[in-house]
Design a protein around this motif. Sequence first.
Motif, short mmCIF file in Angstrom:
data_model
loop_
_atom_site.label_atom_id
_atom_site.label_comp_id
_atom_site.label_asym_id
_atom_site.label_seq_id
_atom_site.Cartn_x
_atom_site.Cartn_y
_atom_site.Cartn_z
N LEU A 41 0.84 -1.20 0.00
CA LEU A 41 0.00 0.00 0.00
C LEU A 41 0.87 1.24 0.00
O LEU A 41 1.91 1.28 0.66
CB LEU A 41 -0.88 0.03 1.25
CG LEU A 41 -2.13 -0.85 1.25
CD1 LEU A 41 -2.79 -0.80 2.62
CD2 LEU A 41 -3.10 -0.41 0.19
N LYS A 55 0.46 5.82 -0.46
CA LYS A 55 -0.42 6.98 -0.58
C LYS A 55 0.15 7.93 -1.61
O LYS A 55 1.25 8.42 -1.47
CB LYS A 55 -0.53 7.69 0.78
CG LYS A 55 -1.41 8.91 0.78
CD LYS A 55 -2.87 8.53 0.85
CE LYS A 55 -3.75 9.74 1.08
NZ LYS A 55 -4.25 10.32 -0.14
N LEU A 65 -4.24 10.18 -4.90
CA LEU A 65 -5.61 9.68 -4.73
C LEU A 65 -5.97 9.78 -3.24
O LEU A 65 -5.10 9.70 -2.39
CB LEU A 65 -5.70 8.23 -5.21
CG LEU A 65 -5.57 8.02 -6.72
CD1 LEU A 65 -5.48 6.54 -7.05
CD2 LEU A 65 -6.74 8.64 -7.46
N THR A 96 -3.40 2.99 -1.91
CA THR A 96 -3.74 2.03 -2.95
C THR A 96 -2.57 1.10 -3.25
O THR A 96 -1.42 1.42 -2.99
CB THR A 96 -4.11 2.75 -4.26
OG1 THR A 96 -3.02 3.57 -4.67
CG2 THR A 96 -5.36 3.59 -4.11
N THR A 97 -2.91 -0.04 -3.83
CA THR A 97 -1.90 -0.96 -4.36
C THR A 97 -1.84 -0.74 -5.87
O THR A 97 -2.65 -0.01 -6.44
CB THR A 97 -2.29 -2.42 -4.07
OG1 THR A 97 -3.50 -2.71 -4.76
CG2 THR A 97 -2.45 -2.68 -2.58
N ASP A 119 -5.15 -1.69 -7.40
CA ASP A 119 -6.18 -0.66 -7.18
C ASP A 119 -6.02 0.47 -8.19
O ASP A 119 -6.99 0.93 -8.78
CB ASP A 119 -6.08 -0.07 -5.77
CG ASP A 119 -6.35 -1.08 -4.67
OD1 ASP A 119 -7.05 -2.07 -4.92
OD2 ASP A 119 -5.82 -0.85 -3.55
N ARG A 120 -4.78 0.92 -8.35
CA ARG A 120 -4.52 2.02 -9.29
C ARG A 120 -4.83 1.60 -10.72
O ARG A 120 -5.35 2.40 -11.51
CB ARG A 120 -3.09 2.52 -9.15
CG ARG A 120 -2.85 3.26 -7.84
CD ARG A 120 -1.48 3.90 -7.77
NE ARG A 120 -0.38 2.97 -7.91
CZ ARG A 120 0.14 2.24 -6.93
NH1 ARG A 120 -0.35 2.35 -5.71
NH2 ARG A 120 1.16 1.44 -7.15
N ILE A 138 -8.70 1.67 -11.05
CA ILE A 138 -9.16 3.06 -11.13
C ILE A 138 -8.77 3.67 -12.47
O ILE A 138 -9.57 4.37 -13.11
CB ILE A 138 -8.59 3.89 -9.95
CG1 ILE A 138 -9.19 3.40 -8.63
CG2 ILE A 138 -8.86 5.37 -10.14
CD1 ILE A 138 -8.48 3.90 -7.40
#
Length: 102
Positions: free
Chosen positions: A36, A38, A41, A45-46, A49-50, A53
């Motif tokens: 993870l 930051k 966003l 996120t991992t 996740d990115r 998105i």
Amino acid sequence: MFDWMVWTTPVAVFFTCIVLMLAGMTVWELKSPTVLRKGWLPMATTRGDRLFIGLLTAAYINLAFVGLGARMAEWFSLEQEPSVWISLALSMAVLAVIMKKG
């Protein structure tokens, strides 16, 4: 089976890019597990996740571009609608930024 969709070259390239990204992310995850972090966003996120998105954002950019193509031709006094290659390049650039900075 696929008659319901208009398979143009840009559409095929777009989906090929998605398949290649998913395959690349799978190999990358196996070689180097994600953590993870930051970015800009509003959440930690991992990589996965990115990517998710970013793919959603890319899809919305392409849909908006196709939906507004006739309007853009009107607004900018163009003889024809702008090429969907522009939206492909724009969406892939946005995806790259989300993957890098998100």
